[in-house]
Design a protein around this motif. Structure first.
Motif, PDB file in Angstrom:
ATOM      1  N   TRP A  45       0.822  -1.224   0.000  1.00  0.00           N
ATOM      2  CA  TRP A  45       0.000   0.000   0.000  1.00  0.00           C
ATOM      3  C   TRP A  45       0.850   1.266   0.000  1.00  0.00           C
ATOM      4  O   TRP A  45       0.384   2.331  -0.203  1.00  0.00           O
ATOM      5  CB  TRP A  45      -0.965   0.007   1.186  1.00  0.00           C
ATOM      6  N   SER A  67      -5.216   5.415  -7.979  1.00  0.00           N
ATOM      7  CA  SER A  67      -5.042   3.985  -7.681  1.00  0.00           C
ATOM      8  C   SER A  67      -6.149   3.184  -8.344  1.00  0.00           C
ATOM      9  O   SER A  67      -7.276   3.176  -7.877  1.00  0.00           O
ATOM     10  CB  SER A  67      -5.052   3.757  -6.170  1.00  0.00           C
ATOM     11  N   TYR A  70      -5.930  -2.863  -7.582  1.00  0.00           N
ATOM     12  CA  TYR A  70      -5.462  -3.013  -6.222  1.00  0.00           C
ATOM     13  C   TYR A  70      -4.133  -2.316  -6.122  1.00  0.00           C
ATOM     14  O   TYR A  70      -3.090  -2.856  -6.550  1.00  0.00           O
ATOM     15  CB  TYR A  70      -5.332  -4.493  -5.880  1.00  0.00           C
ATOM     16  N   SER A  76      -7.111  -7.917  -7.202  1.00  0.00           N
ATOM     17  CA  SER A  76      -7.302  -7.642  -5.798  1.00  0.00           C
ATOM     18  C   SER A  76      -6.043  -7.998  -5.037  1.00  0.00           C
ATOM     19  O   SER A  76      -5.001  -8.292  -5.636  1.00  0.00           O
ATOM     20  CB  SER A  76      -8.480  -8.465  -5.282  1.00  0.00           C
ATOM     21  N   LYS A  77      -6.166  -8.008  -3.776  1.00  0.00           N
ATOM     22  CA  LYS A  77      -5.038  -8.372  -2.935  1.00  0.00           C
ATOM     23  C   LYS A  77      -4.564  -9.789  -3.253  1.00  0.00           C
ATOM     24  O   LYS A  77      -3.377 -10.125  -3.128  1.00  0.00           O
ATOM     25  CB  LYS A  77      -5.479  -8.271  -1.476  1.00  0.00           C
TER      26      LYS A  77
END
Lengths: 940, 298
Positions: A45, A67, A70, A76-77
């Motif tokens: 992050w 952003s 992700y 995604s994560k």
């Protein structure tokens, strides 16, 4: 940022180099951090994408801002995630296969398509594009005049267009209606041309004016080029599908010879075929309706698939056969089916002038002229013969009595078995003067008369049998070997009354015997009065009825009379035996002389003798019933037969290739293996053993009682008493061990097998835990975390030693486990049972001295909890347990509460025991001494 | 027919030292095997009178011998309480079965030669398995109250005669046994070739013919002496005559049906212990206390 390095070499570096954090100063490092080029990984992050100017990438105000995805990565994560999960439960059919194509944009698609090789649309004469193309072309000519005014949906009417092939061909000079290939003049027959003309005319007449162009042109060209081969009149015009077979069905697939025959037939019927070329239904076909691009004008019915056979072949097979037969019958021309393709034989072969093939012909069997299709029974014939024949005259008996008997017997035999027997015996006894009657000698007349009599009698018998064809229930039952029903009222009477009744009846009445016995010798010669009474008795015996009081017997007492009657019976029986044997000799001689040829089979002979017996009335031959068939009622006579069930073992059955008659039944006779008896002690035995343990002290006595009390087994099954003896004490062991188990799970119902297995495994575990406990006890300080159970178990193991061995001083742990697991009953000393007895009452025998103290406080409780679970897992015990369970239910609450207390207590006990254990070990290294020092309080 | 009976001495087989206790034909009747008190089993060619092989292993007298259907093996039993399963060509003992608790009187093979059935003085009949390597009996039948003297087998039955006077038929298929009490000690049991009758030699010098199905006594044959020795009886190959052996060394032929003595002759100097009748031909082999085996032909 691709830029060469300072040293000016040819090396070119693209991208932003990551900097090693170790080599950087704090300032640089901060800068690098800021730029995101530090090799040290930042958390995801904190990383953000920068462009070449060092600005954060901006995706757009509405597409993620700074952003996207992700943290500027995809998905995604967890990584790439093209779609969110959507349950397909409701719509399984909608599951789609995704391809890369779906994710391409237009540009990419175009690129992709440009690489592919495919048919250009205008050349795609097959499939969908062809029709589409045709329609497009048709719409270009929208100004054409329509037959049907108004809008016609394009989907319905697809105008015919020439396919690219046709166009090409036409460019090459081909015309409609002409064949492809080299020209030849063979088919320019008048009839064909006529047919074609007619067809084309009809077709053009029926077609609409705007579409008629090409076909008219076609017909013109056809007319112009009459000399050219009209091969483009396709096969289907000549060979119309005139059957109901499905497309592609070949009835001759597996019988090609019929195809040849068919060809041949068609050659014969050429005319018919020619007639067919005038297709009437060509009229009805309108051009431009439902015709694909492949089809040209007049091709309406063509076999598009071209794989199927010619339609002409599709004739029903039976029809074909019929046809073949017809040809065969005519058979003017000899043909071999394999050769006769068309009219000519194979090249190089000549047709035979004579057919060598001939169907074989079998004449039907000749029915004999005297054959009558109805069966007549021999006996009836005999009867009619004997009645229609002239009855022989009544003849006087010959003087010789033996001869009379011989003749009688012979007559009976011949009447029964037929004249063959007579012929045989004639042949056999040619020289025998006794048998002269067979040859018309002495007694010949009498013999014929007797024979006739017997025959007629027999005929009558048979007739009467036929009149009464139905057997009674009892007869049928007898034939089937069933036990006859008791008809008398006797069964209703109690046994002792019956016996009394029988006795009185015997005294008063006597059964009539079948034959009077003539006694040669006097059994009571010395006592004439008795002899007289005996004779009277005999006379009465064979008349039957009320038993008369003998005159001479009046002075005798009742008891004496009864005694005498018994005596007489015995004597009469003995006498009958002697007479019968003398009679048997005669009969045997007769049988042997007349029936010697049957002596190969014993059974036959025996039956033969019996059959004679059945036939003769006693006065005919005066031969009493012989010893061949002793009455089963006379229990004195031998042989006596008794039958009993007997169980062959399965292996024996297997070896004799016989199914085990006792399959699936409980194995009563199966000797149990030792293991089986150890793990699965049968309930009755364990119960029994528990009783015995209370009753008797010695193992030997146990066995005795066991043997006495076992129900009487079948002789054959009583096999190994030793085995049984060996089993018993094992159960004693089990009884002992299952007590242990109760402590651990008092409220749990223990299954038989589980209990035994648990006992076994615990024995092994005991040994292990004990040793473990020893080690731990020496190494680890008192509050031991791991072996919570260990001390208890080890103490248990010691107790078992006590109970089983009875010699605590000698026994080491290992020995004990061996003994118990192998279950050797011989090792059990006599006194062990006394040790056992208290152990079943509860926990006391296992309790140590320290434990005892606790126990006293909670004696009630312990007794209550340990009592219900006995070792017993028997059926008998189950009932008991059930009743106990009820009791349990009633006071469940109380028990729960008590169990809490108990668990507390147990914990305490364990601790204490542990301490004690340790101290003991310190005192002596041998654990046996500790066990000896802690005898159960109730043992002493 | 009576003149077809074997009465002429064809060959004398000498070789046993001491009484010969049993003699048996092999399955095709070309050879016979005898055993005796000298603990030796001898294989003979009865036509030529040749002694082919002798088998030595028994510790005490050999009382009976039985040959497998394919003639490759045989089994013997004797007073040493053991059953020996022999290989014919090599003469080696394949297996020694743990026999009986006392002397074994008789041994027979089942029809498919998979089971050896023996009867002994221990009042039992035992079945041994030839297929497995177990030397223990498959089954022990202890239904007898006295010594089992003789056995015969059918496809699914074991028929045993005992000194207690009963013929017991153990039907494996039906799972039953029936006992025919004859009232006299039974010395020998033989089946008729049609399998329907049993011939029992009793120790009251009588042979009795029993109907197997009903248990009825069909006929009695008397004339010979048999009171103390174990002797044999059998039927001829045609089932027309009954052959019995006597303790005075005579052989008797009775007519099967009328039980008359058709013929008798002096065969041996002393008691005849065993007889065997050829399966297909009129040929009789007898063995005796006098140590000889004699072959008789018509």
């Amino acid at each position: 940022m691709g830029r060469g390095d300072d040293d000016g070499s040819a090396l070119v570096v693209y991208g932003t180099p990551l900097e090693n954090s170790d080599e950087l100063s704090a300032r640089k490092r901060a800068k690098a951090l800021d730029k995101g080029t530090l090799r040290q990984q930042q958390p995801v992050w904190k990383q953000d994408a920068r462009d070449s100017e060092g600005r954060r990438r901006f995706h757009g105000a509405f597409t993620g801002g700074f952003s996207a995805g992700y943290f500027n990565t995809v998905g995604s994560k967890d990584g790439w995630e093209p779609k969110t999960f959507k349950s397909s439960r409701g719509s399984r059919a909608d599951m789609r296969q995704h391809s890369a194509y779906d994710y391409m944009d237009d540009e990419e698609r175009r690129e992709m398509d440009s690489k592919q090789i495919g048919t250009a649309q205008e050349f795609d004469t097959f499939g969908f594009t062809a029709a589409e193309y045709a329609r497009r072309e048709a719409t270009q000519e929208t100004n054409r005049p329509a037959v049907i005014p108004g809008f016609v949906p394009d989907e319905i009417i697809v105008p015919p267009t020439d396919s690219i092939g046709v166009k090409l061909l036409r460019k090459m000079g081909w015309r409609h209606g002409r064949g492809i290939g080299p020209k030849h003049i063979a088919a320019s027959s008048e009839v064909k041309r006529e047919g074609r003309k007619a067809m084309l005319a009809l077709a053009s007449a029926g077609s609409s004016s705007q579409d008629a162009g090409p076909s008219l042109e076609d017909s013109e060209t056809a007319e112009e080029q009459l000399d050219l081969p009209p091969t483009s009149v396709p096969d289907f015009v000549r060979k119309i599908k005139d059957n109901v077979h499905g497309l592609g069905f070949d009835p001759f697939q597996s019988a090609p010879e019929f195809r040849h025959a068919k060809d041949y037939r068609l050659d014969d019927d050429k005319d018919k075929v020619k007639r067919r070329t005038l297709r009437p239904n060509a009229v009805t076909m309108s051009k431009g309706f439902g015709i694909g691009a492949l089809e040209e004008m007049g091709d309406e019915d063509e076999d598009v698939y071209a794989t199927g056979p010619h339609p002409e072949m599709m004739v029903l097979e039976d029809e074909e056969l019929e046809r073949l037969e017809k040809i065969e019958r005519k058979a003017p021309r000899p043909r071999l089916p394999t050769v006769a393709v068309g009219k000519d034989a194979l090249p190089g072969f000549k047709l035979a002038s004579e057919n060598t093939y001939q169907a074989e012909w079998f004449h039907p069997p000749v029915v004999p002229p005297d054959y009558v299709p109805v069966h007549k029974f021999v006996a009836a014939l005999d009867l009619s013969q004997s009645q229609s024949d002239n009855t022989p005259l009544e003849a006087p008996q010959p003087e010789d009595k033996t001869l009379v008997k011989l003749i009688d017997g012979m007559a009976i035999l011949v009447a029964r078995s037929g004249t063959q027997l007579e012929a045989l015996s004639k042949e056999k006894n040619k020289e025998n003067p006794l048998f002269q009657f067979l040859f018309g000698g002495m007694g010949g007349d009498y013999y014929t008369r007797r024979l006739w009599e017997e025959r007629s009698k027999r005929g009558l018998q048979i007739q009467s049998n036929r009149d009464r064809p139905k057997l009674g229930a009892s007869e049928r039952g007898q034939a089937l070997g069933e036990m006859p029903l008791q008809k008398s009222a006797l069964p209703a009477i109690p046994a002792e009354d019956r016996a009394r009744l029988q006795a009185t009846l015997n005294n008063t009445f006597m059964k009539p015997s079948a034959e009077p016995t003539k006694t040669n010798r006097l059994p009571f010669e010395d006592d004439p009065a008795k002899q007289a009474r005996y004779e009277q008795f005999l006379k009465d015996k064979y008349t039957g009825g009320l038993r008369k009081m003998n005159k001479g017997a009046q002075q005798l007492t009742e008891a004496q009379r009864a005694q005498e009657i018994l005596e007489f019976e015995a004597v009469a029986h003995a006498a009958r035996g002697t007479v019968s044997s003398s009679g048997a000799n005669l009969l045997g001689k007769l049988a042997a002389s007349s029936d010697r040829f049957t002596s190969g089979g014993v059974e036959q002979a025996g039956k033969f003798v019996k059959s004679i017996e059945e036939q003769q009335s006693p006065n005919q031959l005066s031969v009493p019933s012989t010893s061949y068939a002793p009455q089963p009622s006379t229990s004195l006579s031998y042989p006596r037969r008794t039958e009993e069930p007997w169980r062959p073992l399965p292996l024996l059955c297997k070896r004799f290739d016989v199914l085990d008659p006792y399959t699936g039944q409980s194995s009563l006779a199966k000797p149990k293996s030792r293991i089986e008896s150890l793990t699965l002690a049968t309930p009755s035995e364990s119960l029994f053993s528990s009783k015995i343990t209370e009753a008797i002290g010695s193992a030997a006595k146990v066995e005795e009682v066991q043997r006495e009390s076992t129900p009487p087994v079948d002789e054959g099954e009583q096999q190994e008493p030793e085995e049984k003896i060996a089993e018993k004490p094992v159960d004693l062991y089990k009884a002992i061990f299952s007590d242990d188990e109760e402590e651990e799970a008092p409220s749990q119902p223990v299954k038989n097998v589980d209990a035994a297995n648990a006992a076994l495994t615990r024995l092994v575990a005991d040994d292990f835990l004990e040793s473990l406990g020893k080690e731990l006890g020496l190494a680890v300080p008192p509050p031991m975390p791991v072996p919570v159970k260990a001390p208890e178990d080890s103490s248990k193991g010691q107790t078992t030693q006590d109970t089983s061995g009875g010699q605590p001083e000698d026994i080491s742990k290992g020995q004990t486990t061996e003994d118990t697991s192998s279950g050797q009953p011989q090792d059990i000393p006599k006194g062990h049972i006394k040790f056992v007895k208290p152990s079943r009452k509860g926990e006391e025998p296992k309790a140590d001295i320290q434990k005892e103290r606790d126990e006293k406080a909670q004696a009630k409780d312990a007794q209550y909890t340990s009592e219900p679970e006995d070792h017993a897992t028997t059926k008998d015990d189950k009932d008991q347990r059930r009743s106990r369970d009820k009791r349990k239910d009633k006071s469940r609450d109380r028990r729960e509460e008590s169990s809490k207390e108990r668990s507390k207590r147990k914990r305490r006990e364990r601790k204490e025991r542990h301490k004690r254990h340790k101290s003991k070990r310190r005192r002596t290294s041998s654990s046996t001494s500790s066990s000896s020092s802690s005898p159960s309080p109730s043992c002493s | 027919m009576a003149d077809q009976l074997p009465r002429r001495e064809a060959v004398v087989l000498r070789g046993h030292e001491g009484p010969v206790l049993a003699v048996r034909f092999n399955s095709d009747g070309n050879y016979c095997i005898s055993c005796g008190r000298d603990r030796v089993l001898c294989l003979w060619n009865p036509q030529k009178g040749l002694r082919i092989k002798s088998y030595n292993a028994h510790a005490r007298e050999v009382r009976d011998v039985a040959v497998v259907a394919d003639n490759s093996k045989f089994c013997s039993c004797g007073a040493d309480r053991q059953l020996f399963y022999w290989d014919v060509p090599t003469g080696r003992v394949i297996r020694k079965f743990r026999g009986h608790d006392s002397e074994v009187n008789t041994v027979k093979f089942s029809e498919n030669s998979t089971v050896i059935v023996s009867g002994g003085y221990d009042r039992s009949v035992r079945a041994f398995d030839c297929r497995s390597h177990s030397i223990e009996p498959i089954q022990v039948i202890e239904a007898f109250s006295d010594s089992v003297t003789s056995l015969c087998m059918t496809r699914t039955e074991i028929i045993a005669g005992s000194v207690d006077g009963s013929i017991r038929t153990f039907d494996i298929r039906a799972g039953r046994y029936c006992s025919d009490d004859l009232g006299h000690p039974i010395n020998s049991v033989a089946l008729s070739h049609d399998g329907k009758c049993t011939l029992a030699g009793c120790l009251d010098s009588t042979l009795r013919l029993i109907d197997r199905e009903t248990g009825d006594l069909l006929q009695e044959y008397k004339g010979h002496i048999n009171k103390s020795y174990k002797t044999d009886s059998c039927l001829t190959n045609t089932d027309a005559h009954v052959v019995g052996s006597s303790e005075d060394g005579r052989i008797y032929y009775w007519d099967l049906v009328d039980s008359s003595v058709v013929s008798s002759f002096k065969a041996h100097a002393s008691a005849v212990t065993s007889i065997a009748y050829h399966k297909t031909e009129p040929m009789l082999v007898t063995s005796s206390i006098d140590g000889t085996v004699r072959v008789w032909t018509p």
